[in-house]
Design a protein around this motif. Structure first.
Motif, PDB file in Angstrom:
ATOM      1  N   VAL A  55      -2.516  -1.300  14.203  1.00 37.25           N
ATOM      2  CA  VAL A  55      -1.297  -1.310  13.752  1.00 37.25           C
ATOM      3  C   VAL A  55      -1.488  -1.134  12.211  1.00 37.25           C
ATOM      4  CG1 VAL A  55       0.949  -2.423  13.630  1.00 37.25           C
ATOM      5  CG2 VAL A  55      -0.257  -2.458  15.734  1.00 37.25           C
ATOM      6  N   ILE A  56      -1.267   0.123  11.798  1.00 43.96           N
ATOM      7  CA  ILE A  56      -1.792   0.250  10.437  1.00 43.96           C
ATOM      8  C   ILE A  56      -0.615  -0.571   9.356  1.00 43.96           C
ATOM      9  CG2 ILE A  56      -2.046   1.882   8.489  1.00 43.96           C
ATOM     10  CD1 ILE A  56      -2.455   3.746  10.790  1.00 43.96           C
ATOM     11  N   PRO A  57      -1.128  -1.474   8.576  1.00 42.84           N
ATOM     12  CA  PRO A  57      -0.247  -2.434   7.846  1.00 42.84           C
ATOM     13  C   PRO A  57       0.155  -1.643   6.497  1.00 42.84           C
ATOM     14  CG  PRO A  57      -2.687  -3.089   7.522  1.00 42.84           C
ATOM     15  CD  PRO A  57      -2.447  -1.889   8.656  1.00 42.84           C
ATOM     16  N   ASP A  58       1.218  -1.894   6.068  1.00 45.90           N
ATOM     17  CA  ASP A  58       1.949  -1.557   4.779  1.00 45.90           C
ATOM     18  C   ASP A  58       1.694  -2.392   3.769  1.00 45.90           C
ATOM     19  OD1 ASP A  58       2.611   1.362   5.360  1.00 45.90           O
ATOM     20  OD2 ASP A  58       4.252   0.113   6.569  1.00 45.90           O
ATOM     21  N   GLY A  59       1.151  -3.707   4.003  1.00 47.76           N
ATOM     22  CA  GLY A  59       1.105  -4.614   2.935  1.00 47.76           C
ATOM     23  C   GLY A  59       0.164  -6.008   3.584  1.00 47.76           C
ATOM     24  N   GLY A  60      -0.216  -6.996   2.771  1.00 47.42           N
ATOM     25  CA  GLY A  60      -1.087  -8.218   3.074  1.00 47.42           C
ATOM     26  C   GLY A  60      -2.362  -7.697   3.235  1.00 47.42           C
ATOM     27  N   TYR A  61      -3.249  -8.579   3.835  1.00 47.75           N
ATOM     28  CA  TYR A  61      -4.614  -8.258   4.149  1.00 47.75           C
ATOM     29  C   TYR A  61      -4.953  -8.476   5.603  1.00 47.75           C
ATOM     30  CZ  TYR A  61      -5.393 -12.742   1.517  1.00 47.75           C
ATOM     31  OH  TYR A  61      -5.526 -13.893   1.034  1.00 47.75           O
ATOM     32  N   PHE A  62      -4.178  -8.117   6.308  1.00 53.81           N
ATOM     33  CA  PHE A  62      -4.730  -8.366   7.837  1.00 53.81           C
ATOM     34  C   PHE A  62      -4.092  -7.110   8.478  1.00 53.81           C
ATOM     35  CE2 PHE A  62      -3.445 -12.504   6.201  1.00 53.81           C
ATOM     36  CZ  PHE A  62      -4.415 -13.187   6.359  1.00 53.81           C
ATOM     37  N   LEU A  63      -4.930  -6.835   9.790  1.00 53.71           N
ATOM     38  CA  LEU A  63      -4.687  -5.862  10.494  1.00 53.71           C
ATOM     39  C   LEU A  63      -4.905  -6.244  11.928  1.00 53.71           C
ATOM     40  CD1 LEU A  63      -5.023  -2.505  10.754  1.00 53.71           C
ATOM     41  CD2 LEU A  63      -7.480  -2.624  10.931  1.00 53.71           C
TER      42      LEU A  63
ATOM     43  N   PHE B  16       0.843  -1.246  -0.120  1.00 56.27           N
ATOM     44  CA  PHE B  16       0.098  -0.036  -0.095  1.00 56.27           C
ATOM     45  C   PHE B  16       0.738   1.185   0.020  1.00 56.27           C
ATOM     46  CE2 PHE B  16      -2.220  -3.084   2.860  1.00 56.27           C
ATOM     47  CZ  PHE B  16      -2.795  -3.503   1.781  1.00 56.27           C
ATOM     48  N   GLY B  17       0.326   2.264  -0.709  1.00 53.62           N
ATOM     49  CA  GLY B  17       0.842   3.705  -0.609  1.00 53.62           C
ATOM     50  C   GLY B  17       2.259   3.604  -1.060  1.00 53.62           C
ATOM     51  N   GLU B  18       3.173   4.252  -0.311  1.00 53.89           N
ATOM     52  CA  GLU B  18       4.558   4.383  -0.940  1.00 53.89           C
ATOM     53  C   GLU B  18       5.318   3.519  -0.616  1.00 53.89           C
ATOM     54  OE1 GLU B  18       5.423   7.162  -2.668  1.00 53.89           O
ATOM     55  OE2 GLU B  18       3.289   7.760  -2.635  1.00 53.89           O
ATOM     56  N   SER B  19       4.993   2.178   0.231  1.00 55.45           N
ATOM     57  CA  SER B  19       5.689   1.272   0.787  1.00 55.45           C
ATOM     58  C   SER B  19       6.110   0.501  -0.814  1.00 55.45           C
ATOM     59  CB  SER B  19       4.782   0.182   1.362  1.00 55.45           C
ATOM     60  OG  SER B  19       5.005   0.864   2.735  1.00 55.45           O
ATOM     61  N   LYS B  20       7.127  -0.234  -0.910  1.00 57.55           N
ATOM     62  CA  LYS B  20       7.597  -0.971  -2.026  1.00 57.55           C
ATOM     63  C   LYS B  20       8.160  -2.259  -1.594  1.00 57.55           C
ATOM     64  CE  LYS B  20      10.846  -0.796  -6.106  1.00 57.55           C
ATOM     65  NZ  LYS B  20      11.994   0.200  -6.702  1.00 57.55           N
ATOM     66  N   HIS B  21       7.513  -3.440  -2.090  1.00 61.99           N
ATOM     67  CA  HIS B  21       8.006  -4.909  -2.110  1.00 61.99           C
ATOM     68  C   HIS B  21       9.496  -5.063  -2.576  1.00 61.99           C
ATOM     69  CE1 HIS B  21       8.393  -8.873  -1.262  1.00 61.99           C
ATOM     70  NE2 HIS B  21       8.159  -9.214  -2.689  1.00 61.99           N
TER      71      HIS B  21
ATOM     72  N   GLU C  56      -8.187  -1.430  -4.399  1.00 63.73           N
ATOM     73  CA  GLU C  56      -9.487  -1.748  -4.114  1.00 63.73           C
ATOM     74  C   GLU C  56      -9.699  -2.090  -2.444  1.00 63.73           C
ATOM     75  OE1 GLU C  56     -10.666  -5.010  -6.293  1.00 63.73           O
ATOM     76  OE2 GLU C  56     -10.417  -3.955  -8.548  1.00 63.73           O
ATOM     77  N   ILE C  57      -8.646  -2.532  -1.982  1.00 66.89           N
ATOM     78  CA  ILE C  57      -8.920  -3.103  -0.409  1.00 66.89           C
ATOM     79  C   ILE C  57      -8.251  -2.201   0.576  1.00 66.89           C
ATOM     80  CG2 ILE C  57      -8.677  -5.620  -1.157  1.00 66.89           C
ATOM     81  CD1 ILE C  57      -5.902  -5.737   0.291  1.00 66.89           C
ATOM     82  N   ILE C  58      -7.623  -1.084   0.007  1.00 62.23           N
ATOM     83  CA  ILE C  58      -7.115   0.055   1.170  1.00 62.23           C
ATOM     84  C   ILE C  58      -8.419   0.508   1.646  1.00 62.23           C
ATOM     85  CG2 ILE C  58      -6.195   2.509   1.138  1.00 62.23           C
ATOM     86  CD1 ILE C  58      -4.029   1.562  -0.819  1.00 62.23           C
ATOM     87  N   PRO C  59      -9.641   1.185   0.996  1.00 62.00           N
ATOM     88  CA  PRO C  59     -10.709   1.549   1.709  1.00 62.00           C
ATOM     89  C   PRO C  59     -11.191   0.357   2.798  1.00 62.00           C
ATOM     90  CG  PRO C  59     -10.925   2.143  -0.482  1.00 62.00           C
ATOM     91  CD  PRO C  59      -9.723   1.004  -0.329  1.00 62.00           C
TER      92      PRO C  59
END
Length: 423
Positions: free
Chosen positions: A335-343, A224-229, A315-318
């Motif tokens: 804990v706001i995640p920068d990736g994946g689909y768990f919070l 998400f966002g500015e993060s880069k894998h 699509e999943i950020i919202p």
């Protein structure tokens, strides 16, 4: 024949319980909304469904028969085209890619392909719960190093970026017995995307101590966002010592298809190939062909904003942000995640009576059981992703899955807001 012939072998001791079985059953038993286990509750994209339909109906009898053991030719060729630019090298589809039964199968084949009895494997915590049992079955010994929160106890939201590995602590675990290290980026359950600096630190240690890296990257497209894998295999000196794990289920939101892959140098992949061919032999031809078609569909636009791999995170950020906002209201600090689909959400400030739960269990386990029974909402306790010695790092959090339909998430919103009114 004596009864002890039927006792569970020692290598399986401690692996009998499974968190997914336990908490999924708990949710069903109490008719609770399940935001625990990580899978979408919506269909894969239409082009993926069309790929499967076309494969089933095209009249090619070979789609219903065995294919190449190490991976269907069309699929490994498609993966080579996708990953060669990402790996900054030309990947040989026939010798440097192995297709197995999901990322689970890829991890199992990879670990059993390199570990000998007595080898030590460093596992970065929190870790997906199959890592440790797989190491044990292979005859190895797990050595754990936690990612620790640097802002624990802070009132208000924090970020997965705030969770750090201590380099000195990590290096202290390397020795002559260390055969491998397992990392997971983006991390489940934390949502941490390892930075270049963190990966370079791990790389230095792998090279210094001549250690293999198994990099679980199943959430690679969900950043998400500015993060880069960043793939650790692309760092200097790491291709020749890294096995990279990927997943069709996570990539195309089709977790039940159970296709995964391992990418790495041919000599390092050989053991995984031997394990796979003597365990599963090969994976369903129809599904491999369909996944190949799906990748081929996206290849022409892979570097454009229209590519599915770039659309899905948007699509999943919202959905993520819906839960973040709600947990902020609750004082269940996310804990706001920068990736994946768990919070992950901090439950240390939520006062509930857990006296009716098993006192031997970690607080997050008791909390999730209480929440399932009393609030009809199920999550996953993160302490199960830690070794016993480090369970306390995760026991003040719970993990929620947000790759769900908005209607599902809205039900969670209703449950939590009603709960908030009683606090």
């Amino acid at each position: 024949m004596s009864s002890n012939k039927y006792e569970l072998p020692k290598k399986f001791h401690g692996t009998e319980k499974n968190v997914w079985v336990e908490f999924s059953k708990l949710a069903v038993d109490h008719q609770a909304l399940n935001l625990g286990q990580g899978f979408p509750d919506f269909q894969p994209p239409q082009f993926v469904l069309d790929a499967l339909k076309n494969t089933v109906t095209n009249g090619n009898y070979q789609m219903n028969q065995y294919t190449r053991s190490y991976g269907h030719p069309r699929l490994v060729q498609a993966l080579s085209k996708v990953y060669s630019p990402l790996m900054n090298r030309t990947i040989d589809p026939m010798s440097e890619i192995l297709i197995s039964v999901g990322a689970y199968g890829s991890l199992f084949s990879s670990l059993n392909g390199i570990i000998s009895p007595g080898d030590e494997v460093i596992i970065i915590e929190p870790f997906f719960d199959c890592y440790d049992p797989m190491v044990k079955v292979a005859g190895g010994q797990s050595v754990f190093v936690p990612i620790r929160p640097t802002k624990a106890g802070v009132e208000g939201p924090t970020s997965s970026v705030d969770w750090k590995i201590d380099e000195s602590e990590l290096e202290s675990k390397f020795n002559q017995k260390t055969k491998a290290i397992i990392i997971n980026t983006p991390n489940n359950p934390l949502g941490k995307v390892f930075s270049r600096e963190e990966l370079e630190m791990i790389s230095r240690l792998c090279i210094k101590y001549d250690v293999i890296c198994i990099s679980d990257e199943v959430y690679e497209w969900l950043v998400f966002g500015e993060s880069k894998h960043i793939k650790i295999a692309t760092l200097p000196g790491m291709w020749e010592r890294t096995l990279t794990i990927g997943s069709a289920g996570k990539t195309f939101s089709a977790t039940g298809w159970k296709l995964g892959w391992t990418i790495g140098p041919a000599n390092l992949l050989l053991g995984a190939q031997c394990m796979h061919q003597n365990c599963n032999y090969n994976c369903p031809t129809i599904l491999q062909e369909a996944v190949a078609l799906a990748f081929e569909h996206e290849l022409p636009k892979i570097d454009t904003p229209e590519c599915y791999f770039k659309q899905l995170p948007l699509e999943i950020i919202p959905k993520r942000d819906m839960l973040i906002s709600l947990f902020n209201e609750m004082g269940m600090w996310p804990v706001i995640p920068d990736g994946g689909y768990f919070l992950m959400a901090d439950i240390s400030g939520i006062d509930v009576d857990l006296s009716g739960e098993n006192p031997e269990e970690a607080r997050d386990v008791k909390f999730v059981k209480w929440m399932t029974k009393n609030k009809k909402l199920t999550a996953i306790p993160p302490s199960v992703f830690y070794s016993k010695e480090h369970q306390s790092v995760g026991e003040n959090y719970v993990r929620f899955c947000f790759i769900k339909e908005d209607t599902t998430l809205n039900k969670a919103v209703d449950i939590l807001r009603k709960w908030k009114q009683t606090m």
